[in-house]
Write an enzyme that holds these catalytic residues in place. Structure first.
Site, short mmCIF file in Angstrom:
data_model
loop_
_atom_site.label_atom_id
_atom_site.label_comp_id
_atom_site.label_asym_id
_atom_site.label_seq_id
_atom_site.Cartn_x
_atom_site.Cartn_y
_atom_site.Cartn_z
N GLU A 181 1.00 -1.39 0.26
CA GLU A 181 -0.49 -0.35 0.14
C GLU A 181 1.45 0.75 -0.43
O GLU A 181 0.77 2.69 -0.69
CB GLU A 181 -0.97 -0.68 1.44
CG GLU A 181 -1.92 1.13 1.16
CD GLU A 181 -1.62 1.89 2.69
OE1 GLU A 181 -1.10 3.10 3.57
OE2 GLU A 181 -2.15 1.32 3.70
N HIS A 182 2.09 0.80 0.71
CA HIS A 182 2.58 2.49 0.85
C HIS A 182 3.61 2.29 -0.17
O HIS A 182 3.75 3.64 -1.19
CB HIS A 182 4.13 1.78 2.03
CG HIS A 182 3.58 2.65 3.33
ND1 HIS A 182 3.58 3.41 4.43
CD2 HIS A 182 2.23 2.10 3.83
CE1 HIS A 182 3.49 3.57 5.32
NE2 HIS A 182 2.31 3.12 5.22
N GLU B 28 6.33 2.32 11.59
CA GLU B 28 5.09 2.60 11.45
C GLU B 28 4.53 1.42 12.99
O GLU B 28 3.74 2.04 13.97
CB GLU B 28 4.73 2.52 10.57
CG GLU B 28 3.04 2.39 10.74
CD GLU B 28 2.04 2.25 9.00
OE1 GLU B 28 2.73 2.50 8.27
OE2 GLU B 28 1.14 2.95 9.31
#
Ligand code: ZN
Length: 1027
Positions: A95-96, A193
């Site tokens: 997704e990143h 994260e």
């Protein structure tokens, strides 16, 4: 960019809202072919004034749902079913990385860059446990096309370069990347994260719960990525995962709003579909095989230093696997049952668990969840003693038995169905987005997305069912909970050695990887580190990206027809007639500037408990039931803000709000009247329950929004309103509640709350309350009548004689005028002496694995100051062009930025940051960068577009004009501020940075994070340890 927070409690499954709009006419019928798509279904959804069109792409099998509705805030959302089978975080890293450049847009981070070239009202990407979605919304047609082309290319044709994988996923790199002698460590955005996310015990608990309850397929792994497994992910795995999952045959699209479906389909077909054939993605999630015996699991977390009682930090819950979410009726029924069981003080679990005093609050994930293939229900307690697990288990079982035996009262069921009706009538400005967010998770599992929108039909069927089938809900409870062997008992206990053992295993993993590196590999690590930082520092040509222009921003801002008047001859009232869909909204501001400072600290607690304690006439459980039957809930909150032209002022006030269907106006104001005149704050047991819940909630919040706490703490000495904001919602408040929850002197708290009540719930001449009403034109007059009655019935302060009358005479002349000075004169700002704050540096030491840093500078340029708009644009420019690069890309933090506040304070922050002092240097570097003027006109324009995304964002009818009401910012002031924003020049920006941001003597720095030797040994820092 965002992990869907699965740790949140989810009481309200059917949070649909609607607006009364004529449905945009749609002429399609099943069988029609539009740009290689075949129409499968066309249905009106009258409760949302919407037409739903479901289509199927003939070649790739891709599905598309269009929701035609007369709403300008159009939405695009594409989702892919992503079902990883390990915890390397492959779906999350992808997704990143998908947002790191694509074939047509080969630039770093086109997504972040588009944030500055668009007027989007929302842009994001999210990874859930079994899907990834990429949504945006905008009101502008060319913007929609621009964003759609970037989104489509990013999702289906990303470059997935090795360096992007290293930057976003994980990598080995020298601590100082240009120093070969510094140790090699793990770095990477997702790696850091997830270390931050996993430090949040609620998230950890939620993700473990899901993986243990549904262990046999994709839910058995951590889709966000477990830092212990992320370093097993390779670049090859990532590319492979993209090829198999990001394919049209595995994609579902939703478009929403008043733009043409035809145009959307043409673009998607040309840009994407034509380049693919059909595949079998094989991503369907199989059913979890059912257990014949319940299971138990014990897990650990770090102790929470902010929690009140160190001996009560265990969490225990029972979780049940229910039915497939594709059954829409079952989903609705189960969500109603869940609400009946756990929500509000009349529910059996609230009475038996929360009020038992054994724990502080429900366990994370309590409630019904339908975001996976099969639904789950979970209930338990956090903040309990280790030895109380068996007791809680027994209570839970007894409560299910009680529900099966006694069923639920007709009145409570009615209250919940009323709430459902109110929820879909209440309109938010993000209606379309919310709708796509509710649909995407269930649509992944072949739920009919069109039928699940038909709320009125579902509610009707539900009513028929409970009328015709005796004990329907009781039988369901029995089936779901009493006879269901597939359930999990999950215990989480704090372990003082938890953090050290995580660090140790990370170190061991690192050493084992380093042990396998040859000298050649090591020089490769060094080389890649340099290469990455080189690439990160290169200035790119981003002209391939589409953009809106400053000219596309409307110069004239939206105004709303407000009427300022007086009520009962004295008190200020603002009315706004709006298309509110049959719902009436009430807002009140009760200033409390005159309250003594010691009592003010208890205002947040007061607001929290005020509407939950019941009255001398009605006990709190029945009161709450009446709230649910007639309103969307009564709420109170405390705020402090400064006047828009003077940062040394503040107004501290309690804001009340509620809304109801027009037919329930009388009852809503009766509830408020009863609260004002008869609130009962003396029930010690009830109060202690609420205090425990509140203290737990606050303590849990620090790991999740540490940057907010850091900013509040750094700003607290720079302006009076910022000082109050910190006291009301910062670390000071967390510590106060911890002390209160831990103390035995409840009588002292009761006394304080009563003192607040006797000041606040009276009309007095020092702090004059004001009111606002939003309703449809025809309901406005009855709403006002009800409000007048309420004001008549509440008590006035006993300050001797006819003070109220004097007050009326004195102000009578000006009340009906509608100019700004008039209304402003009624907001009584407390003025504070100007004093220059000292420069400070503070570390709030907490057992967190990451830092949250903030630096604040007082500029004394509040909202209506000429230079406020310049500083706003400056903050945005510095955030995207400098801080993003240094704090996120190079520093490895999840995020960071800077912004000018309406209170005249310029705030820097970083979020989930591996660095501390280095980030403060980056903040200073940002100021220097602006002073050097190394930015272009194009970049300034981009900052303007980005700032206008919030200035020009859609406002839902019930919120229109509230800026006048809350902070006396009138349309004229707002218009002027907007024009100044548009006209900011480069010279002004450079000048402002010189003038305002070089104040070493009054710059305040705060870091919330783990112990740090360098800081502790430094004279410049003040270290505060929470014990
Ligand atoms: Zn992320």
């Amino acid at each position: 960019m965002k992990l869907l927070n699965i740790g949140n409690r989810c009481f309200k499954q059917f949070r649909f809202q609607r607006q009364r709009f004529a449905s945009t006419s749609v002429h399609y019928k099943p069988g029609d072919i539009i740009h290689d798509y075949q129409v499968k279904q066309v249905e009106d959804v009258p409760e949302f004034s919407m037409t739903a069109v479901l289509l199927h792409h003939k070649v790739t099998g891709s599905e598309h749902l269009h929701l035609a509705r007369d709403d300008k805030n159009n939405v695009f959302n594409v989702s892919l079913r992503t079902t990883p089978m390990n915890s390397t975080g492959v779906a999350h890293v992808l997704e990143h990385v998908a947002l790191c450049g694509s074939e047509r847009f080969p630039v770093r981070d086109p997504f972040f860059k588009m944030l500055d070239r668009s007027m989007s009202t929302f842009m994001n990407a999210m990874t859930g446990s079994d899907y990834t979605m990429y949504p945006f919304s905008t009101q502008n047609q060319s913007d929609f096309r621009n964003l759609m082309s970037v989104y489509l290319d990013s999702v289906f044709f990303p470059r997935i370069k090795k360096l992007d994988f290293l930057q976003e996923g994980w990598r080995l790199e020298h601590e100082k990347n240009d120093d070969k002698t510094s140790p090699i460590v793990f770095k990477g955005v997702v790696f850091n994260e997830m270390k931050g996310v996993m430090a949040d015990p609620s998230y950890l608990y939620g993700t473990t719960l899901l993986s243990k309850l549904l262990p046999d397929h994709t839910y058995g792994v951590c889709s966000g990525g477990d830092p212990a497994h992320i370093p097993n992910l390779t670049w090859e795995d990532l590319k492979q995962f993209h090829a198999s999952h990001y394919h049209p045959s595995n994609a579902r699209f939703i478009t929403y709003g008043d733009m043409k479906l035809d145009d959307h389909l043409q673009i998607i077909n040309d840009k994407v579909m034509k380049k693919f054939t059909i595949i079998d993605p094989g991503t369907a999630v199989p059913l979890q095989p059912k257990w014949d015996q319940p299971r138990s699991h014990i897990m650990h977390c770090a102790p929470n230093e902010m929690a009140a009682n160190p001996d009560k930090q265990t969490t225990y819950s029972k979780s049940y696997l229910l039915h497939e979410v594709s059954d829409i009726f079952e989903t609705f029924s189960a969500s109603v049952i869940s609400t009946l069981l756990i929500d509000g003080p009349t529910s059996p679990f609230y009475r038996n668990l929360i009020e038992s005093g054994i724990g502080s609050d429900y366990s994370p994930m309590t409630g019904y969840h339908s975001h996976q293939k099969e639904a789950t229900f979970s209930v338990g307690l956090q903040g309990i003693r280790d030895g109380d697990v068996t007791k809680v288990d027994q209570l839970i079982q007894d409560t299910f038995m009680e529900a099966v035996k006694n069923g639920f009262s007709k009145e409570r069921i009615e209250a919940i169905l009323h709430r459902v009706e109110l929820q879909y009538k209440h309109q938010s400005s993000r209606f379309g987005l919310g709708l796509t967010f509710s649909l995407m998770p269930v649509w992944q599992h072949d739920t009919d997305p069109v039928n699940s929108l038909k709320m009125e039909e579902i509610v009707k069927k539900f009513r028929q069912k409970i009328d015709s089938e005796e004990k329907f809900l009781q039988k369901k409870c029995e089936e779901y909970f009493v006879n269901n062997k597939h359930h999990l008992n999950l215990i989480m206990t704090p372990d003082p050695g938890y953090k050290v053992s995580l660090e140790k295993s990370e170190e061991e993993q690192l050493q084992s990887m380093l042990g396998k590196l040859s000298e050649e590999d090591k020089s490769q690590v060094y080389k890649e580190g340099l290469e990455l930082s080189n690439v990160q520092q290169q200035v790119e040509d981003i002209s391939c990206l589409p953009t809106l222009h400053v000219d596309d921003i409307p110069r004239k801002q939206q105004n709303y027809g407000l009427i300022v008047q007086r009520i009962n001859n004295s008190l200020p009232l603002i009315t706004c007639s709006q298309p509110t869909n049959g719902v009436s909204y009430f807002n009140a501001v009760l200033p409390v500037n005159g309250l003594n400072e010691d009592l003010k600290m208890f205002l947040p607690l007061f607001c929290d408990v005020f509407t939950q304690m019941g009255t001398h006439l009605t006990d709190y459980a029945s009161f709450s039931q009446r709230e649910d039957l007639f309103t969307g809930g009564l709420s109170a909150s405390v705020t402090s803000s400064c006047c828009h032209n003077d940062p040394m002022t503040s107004e501290t006030s309690v804001r009340l709000s509620s809304h109801c269907l027009e037919r329930n106006l009388e009852q809503m104001f009766q509830l408020w009247t009863e609260l004002f005149n008869e609130v009962n704050l003396n029930d010690a047991t009830r109060l202690q329950t609420l205090i425990r819940q509140r203290a737990q909630e606050l303590a849990n919040g620090v790991a999740f929004s540490g940057h907010m706490f850091a900013m509040a703490s750094a700003a607290m000495n720079l302006a009076p309103s910022a000082g109050y904001s910190e006291k009301f919602g910062g670390l000071t408040q967390v510590n106060l509640m911890k002390t209160v929850a831990d103390s035995n002197d409840i009588d002292d708290v009761i006394m304080k709350l009563n003192q607040i009540a006797s000041y606040m719930l009276r009309i007095n001449e020092h702090d004059v309350p004001r009111f606002a009403l939003h309703a449809t034109p025809s309901a406005l007059s009855p709403t006002m009548t009800s409000l007048e009655k309420f004001v008549d019935n509440i008590k006035h302060a006993d300050v001797g004689g006819n003070s109220q009358n004097e007050f009326i005479t004195q102000h009578k002349a000006t009340y009906c005028e509608q100019d700004e000075t008039d209304f402003r004169s009624r907001v009584k700002w407390n003025h504070f002496k100007d004093s220059i704050p000292k420069s400070t540096r503070t570390l709030h030491q907490l057992p967190l694995p990451v830092n949250f840093a903030s630096m604040c500078i007082p500029t004394y340029a509040p909202y209506s100051h000429t230079d406020n708009p310049t500083l706003r644009i400056l903050g945005r420019l510095m955030s995207t062009k400098f801080l993003h690069k240094h704090i996120r890309e190079m520093g490895g933090a999840y995020g960071g930025g800077a912004k000018q506040g309406e209170d005249g304070i310029f705030r820097f922050y970083s979020y989930r940051d591996p660095n501390n002092v280095k980030t403060i240097e980056a903040f200073h570097g940002g100021v220097k960068w602006v002073q050097d003027g190394g930015f272009t006109q194009q970049e300034i324009d981009e900052a303007k577009l980005a700032v206008f995304q919030s200035v020009d964002s859609p406002v839902s009818p019930c919120h229109r004009g509230l800026n006048v009401f809350h902070s006396a910012v009138y349309d004229v002031t707002r218009q002027l501020h907007g024009e100044r924003l548009l006209d900011v020049t480069k010279e002004q920006i450079v000048e402002a940075s010189d003038k305002y941001l070089n104040k070493p003597e009054s710059t305040s720095v705060v870091i919330i994070g783990p112990p740090d030797d360098v800081i502790t040994s430094s004279q410049d820092w003040d270290v505060k340890v929470t014990s």
